[in-house]
Design a protein around this motif. Structure first.
Motif, PDB file in Angstrom:
ATOM      1  N   UNK A  74       0.878  -1.175   0.000  1.00  0.00           N
ATOM      2  CA  UNK A  74       0.000   0.000   0.000  1.00  0.00           C
ATOM      3  C   UNK A  74       0.915   1.224   0.000  1.00  0.00           C
ATOM      4  N   UNK A  75       1.253   1.715  -1.167  1.00  0.00           N
ATOM      5  CA  UNK A  75       2.245   2.778  -1.299  1.00  0.00           C
ATOM      6  C   UNK A  75       1.794   4.036  -0.550  1.00  0.00           C
ATOM      7  N   UNK A  76       2.655   4.540   0.326  1.00  0.00           N
ATOM      8  CA  UNK A  76       2.278   5.585   1.282  1.00  0.00           C
ATOM      9  C   UNK A  76       3.042   6.876   1.017  1.00  0.00           C
ATOM     10  N   UNK A  77       2.301   7.979   0.916  1.00  0.00           N
ATOM     11  CA  UNK A  77       2.899   9.320   0.853  1.00  0.00           C
ATOM     12  C   UNK A  77       2.200  10.288   1.797  1.00  0.00           C
ATOM     13  N   UNK A  95      11.393  16.302   0.276  1.00  0.00           N
ATOM     14  CA  UNK A  95      10.190  17.106   0.037  1.00  0.00           C
ATOM     15  C   UNK A  95       8.913  16.372   0.427  1.00  0.00           C
ATOM     16  N   UNK A  96       9.040  15.193   1.013  1.00  0.00           N
ATOM     17  CA  UNK A  96       7.866  14.365   1.330  1.00  0.00           C
ATOM     18  C   UNK A  96       7.338  14.582   2.740  1.00  0.00           C
ATOM     19  N   UNK A  97       7.922  15.491   3.509  1.00  0.00           N
ATOM     20  CA  UNK A  97       7.500  15.664   4.902  1.00  0.00           C
ATOM     21  C   UNK A  97       6.956  17.063   5.147  1.00  0.00           C
ATOM     22  N   UNK A 118      11.945  12.436  -5.293  1.00  0.00           N
ATOM     23  CA  UNK A 118      11.747  11.959  -3.924  1.00  0.00           C
ATOM     24  C   UNK A 118      10.625  10.929  -3.848  1.00  0.00           C
ATOM     25  N   UNK A 119       9.561  11.161  -4.607  1.00  0.00           N
ATOM     26  CA  UNK A 119       8.454  10.196  -4.638  1.00  0.00           C
ATOM     27  C   UNK A 119       8.949   8.854  -5.171  1.00  0.00           C
ATOM     28  N   UNK A 159       6.117   7.032 -12.167  1.00  0.00           N
ATOM     29  CA  UNK A 159       7.026   6.223 -11.350  1.00  0.00           C
ATOM     30  C   UNK A 159       6.381   4.951 -10.807  1.00  0.00           C
ATOM     31  N   UNK A 160       5.086   5.024 -10.488  1.00  0.00           N
ATOM     32  CA  UNK A 160       4.405   3.838  -9.964  1.00  0.00           C
ATOM     33  C   UNK A 160       4.297   2.764 -11.039  1.00  0.00           C
ATOM     34  N   UNK A 161       3.899   3.160 -12.229  1.00  0.00           N
ATOM     35  CA  UNK A 161       3.761   2.182 -13.317  1.00  0.00           C
ATOM     36  C   UNK A 161       5.109   1.584 -13.702  1.00  0.00           C
ATOM     37  N   UNK A 162       6.143   2.408 -13.675  1.00  0.00           N
ATOM     38  CA  UNK A 162       7.481   1.880 -13.969  1.00  0.00           C
ATOM     39  C   UNK A 162       7.887   0.832 -12.940  1.00  0.00           C
TER      40      UNK A 162
END
Length: 312
Positions: A74-77, A95-97, A118-119, A159-162
């Motif tokens: 469950x990819x979390x951001x 940059x994710x915080x 960063x993602x 990036x997710x599909x890759x």
């Protein structure tokens, strides 16, 4: 001529199939207890693990010991609760915080502030952490829709599909906007993302449904009862059309631990745990002729088609 996913899974074209998935495995002990119970009794088809959360080791240990089950990442951001937060696996110099050093509370902040680099690094770290812990990852999905670009239009689908293509994993991206309640701009965004998935050979479900995350009327005299939640969910099931529909829930044990963790809807999480094992649910599925499939089935299609050089 394009062959439908349900046919590629070996079912007749008109088959109505669902995947019952539990999100938020690893978020807290209340989630882990409920999800393990429902995976073990077969009333859930799959679950996805939140790798950055404090209780993910418990979920990962279970997953590694049960490679026969359908367990994804469950990819979390985002980190949405006030009293319980989690941070990126890649650290806080990113940059994710937010100002407190945690993932932000909503997808809007991710879309506005996160860098694509960063993602990508964080999502790769989460998938790698699951694989290195021995989880036979069957699929990927996303917490709170933070990669879809639904708020500002800035998405992180690429990036997710890759990542999904690289590991031979299907992804929770609905091929159709049916039931999502989105506008024309979001439908156009979805169409582009689906085309990207098809180009990479990433298998997608036909649609993605659920019921309201909130407990309607919570704290009032008109608060939803278990029976109302159950009957609304059964109406949702009866409306499932032909094809593969993932229906996602968040079953948890409603008790002091959960109520100390979440800000609202603890009762509904408990209702979902109860609902999955309600004999009436199995009866509705039988009456409707709805077939249950799993993400492992979709992964097998994706990997076999990759070997054969097929693009559906």
């Amino acid at each position: 001529m394009t062959t439908s996913l349900i046919e590629r899974l070996g079912h007749p074209a008109g088959t109505r199939a669902i995947i019952l998935n539990a999100d938020d495995f690893g978020m807290c002990h209340a989630a882990n207890t409920a999800i393990v119970e429902r995976l073990e009794d077969g009333t859930l088809d799959s679950a996805t693990i939140m790798m950055p959360c404090s209780w993910s080791p418990e979920a990962v240990s279970f997953a590694a010991a049960h490679p026969e089950l359908d367990l994804g990442v469950h990819l979390v951001l985002t980190s949405e609760w006030r009293r319980y937060r989690w941070r990126p696996l890649t650290g806080v110099a990113t940059t994710l915080v937010d100002d407190d050093g945690f993932f932000p509370a909503d997808a809007a902040a991710v879309e506005r502030n996160a860098s694509a680099a960063d993602v990508e690094a964080e999502l790769r770290a989460q998938v790698s952490a699951a694989l290195e812990a021995g989880v036979d990852v069957t699929h990927l999905d996303n917490h709170m829709g933070s990669v879809y670009g639904l708020v500002t239009g800035r998405d992180f689908i690429g990036p997710v599909l890759a990542l999904a293509a690289e590991h031979g994993l299907p992804f929770r991206l609905p091929r159709s906007a049916d039931g999502l309640g989105v506008g024309p701009e979001q439908e156009e965004l979805l169409a582009g993302a689906v085309a990207g998935a098809d180009a990479l050979g990433v298998v997608l479900p036909d649609r993605l449904w659920s019921h309201s995350f909130a407990l309607e009327g919570e704290g009032t005299a008109g608060e939803e009862t278990y029976e109302q939640v159950r009957d609304g969910f059964f109406a949702l099931l009866r409306a499932v059309p032909a094809g593969v529909t993932e229906i996602y829930l968040h079953p948890m044990i409603d008790g002091d631990d959960l109520r100390d963790t979440v800000d609202f809807a603890a009762a509904k999480r408990g209702y979902e745990h109860r609902l999955l094992a309600d004999p009436a649910l199995a009866a509705v599925l039988a009456e409707e002729g709805i077939v249950r499939v799993g993400w492992r089935d979709l992964r097998a299609v994706q990997r076999s088609e990759r070997v054969a050089g097929v693009r559906a």
